[in-house]
Scaffold this motif. Structure first.
Motif, short mmCIF file in Angstrom:
data_model
loop_
_atom_site.label_atom_id
_atom_site.label_comp_id
_atom_site.label_asym_id
_atom_site.label_seq_id
_atom_site.Cartn_x
_atom_site.Cartn_y
_atom_site.Cartn_z
N LEU A 64 0.83 -1.21 0.00
CA LEU A 64 0.00 0.00 0.00
C LEU A 64 0.86 1.26 0.00
O LEU A 64 0.60 2.21 -0.72
CB LEU A 64 -0.95 0.01 1.20
N SER A 65 1.90 1.25 0.79
CA SER A 65 2.73 2.46 0.83
C SER A 65 3.55 2.61 -0.45
O SER A 65 3.85 3.72 -0.87
CB SER A 65 3.62 2.48 2.08
N MET A 66 3.89 1.49 -1.10
CA MET A 66 4.64 1.59 -2.36
C MET A 66 3.79 2.20 -3.47
O MET A 66 4.27 2.98 -4.28
CB MET A 66 5.12 0.20 -2.80
N VAL A 67 2.51 1.81 -3.49
CA VAL A 67 1.66 2.25 -4.61
C VAL A 67 0.91 3.54 -4.29
O VAL A 67 0.32 4.14 -5.18
CB VAL A 67 0.64 1.16 -5.03
N ASP A 68 0.93 3.97 -3.05
CA ASP A 68 0.12 5.12 -2.70
C ASP A 68 0.75 6.01 -1.63
O ASP A 68 1.27 7.10 -1.91
CB ASP A 68 -1.27 4.63 -2.22
N ALA A 69 0.76 5.54 -0.37
CA ALA A 69 1.01 6.42 0.77
C ALA A 69 2.35 7.16 0.73
O ALA A 69 2.43 8.32 1.16
CB ALA A 69 0.89 5.62 2.06
N SER A 70 3.40 6.52 0.24
CA SER A 70 4.73 7.13 0.35
C SER A 70 5.03 8.15 -0.73
O SER A 70 6.02 8.86 -0.66
CB SER A 70 5.80 6.03 0.27
N VAL A 71 4.15 8.25 -1.73
CA VAL A 71 4.54 8.89 -2.97
C VAL A 71 4.05 10.34 -3.13
O VAL A 71 4.79 11.20 -3.59
CB VAL A 71 4.04 8.05 -4.18
N GLY A 72 2.85 10.63 -2.72
CA GLY A 72 2.25 11.91 -3.12
C GLY A 72 2.56 13.11 -2.27
O GLY A 72 2.11 14.22 -2.57
N GLY A 73 3.29 12.93 -1.17
CA GLY A 73 3.63 14.08 -0.33
C GLY A 73 2.56 14.43 0.70
O GLY A 73 2.62 15.48 1.34
N LYS A 74 1.58 13.55 0.87
CA LYS A 74 0.59 13.78 1.93
C LYS A 74 1.16 13.21 3.23
O LYS A 74 1.44 12.01 3.31
CB LYS A 74 -0.74 13.08 1.61
N THR A 75 1.33 14.07 4.22
CA THR A 75 1.88 13.61 5.50
C THR A 75 0.91 13.98 6.62
O THR A 75 0.08 14.87 6.45
CB THR A 75 3.23 14.29 5.80
#
Ligand SMILES: NC(=O)c1ccc[n+]([C@@H]2O[C@H](COP(=O)([O-])OP(=O)(O)OC[C@H]3O[C@@H](n4cnc5c(N)ncnc54)[C@H](O)[C@@H]3O)[C@@H](O)[C@H]2O)c1
Length: 194
Positions: free
Chosen positions: A120-131
Motif C-alpha cells: 500500500l505504501s509503495m503504490v500510494d502512501a509514500s509517494v504523493g507528499g501527503k503527510t
C-alpha cells in the motif's frame, strides 16, 4: 514539486545514491517495531547508513498520533538534529505519513527520503507528499503536503509482509485502476455484480 521515484532492484545502490545526493550533517532512520526488525537489516550496513541515528516507534495506525510525533521530534532534537539533517522513513504508510510530517515540521522542515515497505505504501502512501497524523479521534486530521526528496520502491521488502497487508495493497491498486481507467471499470463491473 514532483519527487524522484526510484524503482529499485539494488537497494544498496539506490539508498547510497539517494542519501549521497543530499548533503547533511546528521542522518536519522525512522522505523516502527516491525520494520526495525524485518526491514532495517536490508539497509543498515550500507556505508552511508552506518552513522544513522535510529528512531523506533510503535507499529500500526494506532500510533499515528501526537504522542508518537512528539517522541520523534524529541529524538531529533536530542540527537542534535539541525536544519541540515536528513531523515529516512523505512516502513508502511503509518511510518511514511508520521515521519514525513515530523520531518516537514522539525526546524521548519528538513529533507526526507521514503523507503516504503508495504504494498500500500509503495503504490500510494509514500509517494504523493501527503503527510500527517490522526488527531482528536479523526483520521489524518493534522498534516501538511510536502514531498520527499526521493522515494525508493524495492519489492524485496514485501517478502516478509503478511497476506492481509498484501491484499490491502492490491485493493488500493484495484481502486486506483477502477477510478482512473474507464476500460478497466467497464470490464470489471460484471465481476463485481455477480
Ligand atoms: N499519505 C497518503 O497518501 C496515504 C495514502 C493511503 C494510506 N495512508 C496511510 O497509510 C497508513 C496505512 O499504511 P499501511 O497499510 O502500509 O500500514 P502500516 O504502515 O500500519 O503497516 C501495516 C503493518 O505491516 C507492518 N510492516 C510494514 N512493512 C512490513 C514488511 N516489509 N514486512 C512485514 N511487516 C511489515 C507494519 O509494521 C504494520 O504492523 C494509514 O495510516 C493511512 O492513513 C496514507
Amino acid at each position: 514539486m514532483i519527487n524522484k521515484i526510484v524503482i529499485s532492484t539494488d537497494i544498496r545502490k539506490a539508498v547510497s545514491e539517494a542519501v549521497g545526493a543530499i548533503p547533511h550533517d546528521r542522518l536519522f532512520l525512522l522505523t516502527d517495531e516491525t520494520t526495525d526488525r524485518l526491514c532495517r537489516p536490508l539497509i543498515e550496513d550500507i556505508p552511508c547508513m552506518q552513522n544513522a541515528q535510529s528512531i523506533v516507534i510503535g507499529a500500526t495506525d494506532t500510533h499515528k498520533n501526537l504522542d508518537t510525533l512528539a517522541a520523534v521530534w524529541t529524538a531529533l532534537s536530542n540527537g542534535g538534529g539541525s536544519r541540515h539533517s536528513l531523515m529516512v522513513n523505512l516502513g508502511g504508510g503509518m511510518v511514511t505519513d508520521l515521519g514525513g510530517f515530523a520531518a516537514s515540521t522539525f526546524k521548519r522542515g528538513i529533507p526526507y527520503i521514503n523507503i516504503p515497505t508495504t504494498l500500500l505504501s509503495m503504490v500510494d502512501a509514500s509517494v504523493g507528499g501527503k503527510t500527517g497524523i490522526n488527531f482528536n479521534g479523526l483520521k489524518n486530521e493534522i498534516g501538511v503536503f510536502r514531498t520527499p526528496e526521493t522515494v525508493i520502491i524495492d519489492t524485496e521488502f514485501l517478502r516478509t509482509l503478511d497476506h492481509e497487508n498484501i491484499c490491502s495493497g492490491y485493493a488500493e491498486m484495484l481502486k486506483h485502476g477502477l477510478i482512473n481507467n474507464s476500460q478497466l471499470s467497464t470490464f470489471s463491473s460484471p465481476h463485481i455484480q455477480s
